[in-house]
Scaffold this motif. Structure first.
Motif, mmCIF file in Angstrom:
data_model
loop_
_atom_site.group_PDB
_atom_site.id
_atom_site.type_symbol
_atom_site.label_atom_id
_atom_site.label_comp_id
_atom_site.label_asym_id
_atom_site.label_seq_id
_atom_site.Cartn_x
_atom_site.Cartn_y
_atom_site.Cartn_z
ATOM 1 N N ASN A 173 16.457 58.754 51.680
ATOM 2 C CA ASN A 173 16.308 57.864 52.845
ATOM 3 C C ASN A 173 17.635 57.481 53.493
ATOM 4 O O ASN A 173 17.844 56.329 53.845
ATOM 5 C CB ASN A 173 15.531 56.612 52.462
ATOM 6 C CG ASN A 173 14.117 56.912 52.075
ATOM 7 O OD1 ASN A 173 13.534 57.877 52.549
ATOM 8 N ND2 ASN A 173 13.550 56.100 51.210
ATOM 9 N N ILE A 174 18.524 58.425 53.635
ATOM 10 C CA ILE A 174 19.768 58.184 54.348
ATOM 11 C C ILE A 174 19.609 58.784 55.739
ATOM 12 O O ILE A 174 19.296 59.960 55.867
ATOM 13 C CB ILE A 174 20.968 58.810 53.619
ATOM 14 C CG1 ILE A 174 21.104 58.177 52.242
ATOM 15 C CG2 ILE A 174 22.236 58.634 54.429
ATOM 16 C CD1 ILE A 174 22.170 58.799 51.388
ATOM 17 N N PRO A 175 19.805 57.973 56.778
ATOM 18 C CA PRO A 175 19.613 58.503 58.138
ATOM 19 C C PRO A 175 20.662 59.554 58.483
ATOM 20 O O PRO A 175 21.799 59.478 58.034
ATOM 21 C CB PRO A 175 19.761 57.269 59.024
ATOM 22 C CG PRO A 175 20.559 56.307 58.209
ATOM 23 C CD PRO A 175 20.220 56.586 56.775
ATOM 24 N N SER A 176 20.261 60.537 59.257
ATOM 25 C CA SER A 176 21.174 61.600 59.668
ATOM 26 C C SER A 176 22.052 61.192 60.841
ATOM 27 O O SER A 176 23.046 61.833 61.118
ATOM 28 C CB SER A 176 20.383 62.846 60.059
ATOM 29 O OG SER A 176 19.708 63.344 58.945
ATOM 30 N N SER A 177 21.672 60.123 61.507
ATOM 31 C CA SER A 177 22.446 59.690 62.662
ATOM 32 C C SER A 177 23.439 58.599 62.255
ATOM 33 O O SER A 177 23.290 57.940 61.234
ATOM 34 C CB SER A 177 21.521 59.168 63.750
ATOM 35 O OG SER A 177 20.794 58.056 63.260
ATOM 36 N N VAL A 178 24.428 58.422 63.087
ATOM 37 C CA VAL A 178 25.469 57.438 62.821
ATOM 38 C C VAL A 178 24.959 56.057 63.200
ATOM 39 O O VAL A 178 24.379 55.867 64.261
ATOM 40 C CB VAL A 178 26.738 57.772 63.634
ATOM 41 C CG1 VAL A 178 27.807 56.732 63.424
ATOM 42 C CG2 VAL A 178 27.246 59.150 63.270
ATOM 43 N N GLU A 179 25.181 55.105 62.306
ATOM 44 C CA GLU A 179 24.826 53.719 62.579
ATOM 45 C C GLU A 179 26.104 52.888 62.578
ATOM 46 O O GLU A 179 26.996 53.140 61.773
ATOM 47 C CB GLU A 179 23.871 53.190 61.512
ATOM 48 C CG GLU A 179 22.545 53.906 61.477
ATOM 49 C CD GLU A 179 21.659 53.413 60.345
ATOM 50 O OE1 GLU A 179 22.124 52.588 59.531
ATOM 51 O OE2 GLU A 179 20.519 53.854 60.284
ATOM 52 N N PRO A 180 26.209 51.898 63.448
ATOM 53 C CA PRO A 180 27.428 51.086 63.463
ATOM 54 C C PRO A 180 27.560 50.263 62.187
ATOM 55 O O PRO A 180 26.585 49.748 61.661
ATOM 56 C CB PRO A 180 27.254 50.182 64.684
ATOM 57 C CG PRO A 180 25.812 50.218 65.003
ATOM 58 C CD PRO A 180 25.254 51.500 64.474
ATOM 59 N N LYS A 181 28.778 50.180 61.690
ATOM 60 C CA LYS A 181 29.075 49.391 60.496
ATOM 61 C C LYS A 181 30.121 48.352 60.860
ATOM 62 O O LYS A 181 30.986 48.577 61.711
ATOM 63 C CB LYS A 181 29.636 50.279 59.372
ATOM 64 C CG LYS A 181 28.745 51.411 58.961
ATOM 65 C CD LYS A 181 27.585 50.935 58.156
ATOM 66 C CE LYS A 181 26.796 52.145 57.672
ATOM 67 N NZ LYS A 181 25.536 51.796 57.120
#
Length: 114
Positions: A11-19
């Motif tokens: 369940n790790i998204p393939s798209s970049v998420e802001p951190k």
């Protein structure tokens, strides 16, 4: 299925998420050290994935010298597409870092083996 692929499909998204940079910095106390740790882990993951992919694709390799015998193998294409859909190694490394799954140590001036 390899251990790495099972880990990647967790369940790790393939798209970049802001951190938040503050959250990344708080783990080590220095943003640049945190980024260096993540970068090294991303390189390790990338090498492992690349070796695994090449080993799987070598099973389909045809070692003849004739250029006329090139044909498409559906299984080979499916394997390549599965690896293309995997998250980027940098995303995986950052996720591991934020969850505290990466072991690292900082070199101090008092380190005898430095």
């Amino acid at each position: 299925m390899s251990k790495l692929r099972r880990q990647l499909s967790a369940n790790i998204p393939s798209s970049v998420e802001p951190k938040s940079l503050k959250d990344i910095k708080d783990i080590t106390g220095n943003l640049y050290e945190s980024i260096a740790i993540v970068a090294r882990r991303a390189n390790q993951i990338n090498i492992t994935i690349r070796e695994e992919l090449h080993n799987k694709l070598d099973e389909f390799a045809n070692h003849t010298d004739s250029l006329e015998e090139i044909h498409e193998n559906k299984e080979q294409i499916e394997i390549s597409r599965a690896y293309e859909k995997m998250p980027n190694p940098a995303i995986l490394a950052l996720n591991e870092f934020m969850e505290g799954k990466i072991y690292y140590r900082l070199n101090n001036d008092n380190d005898l083996f430095r």
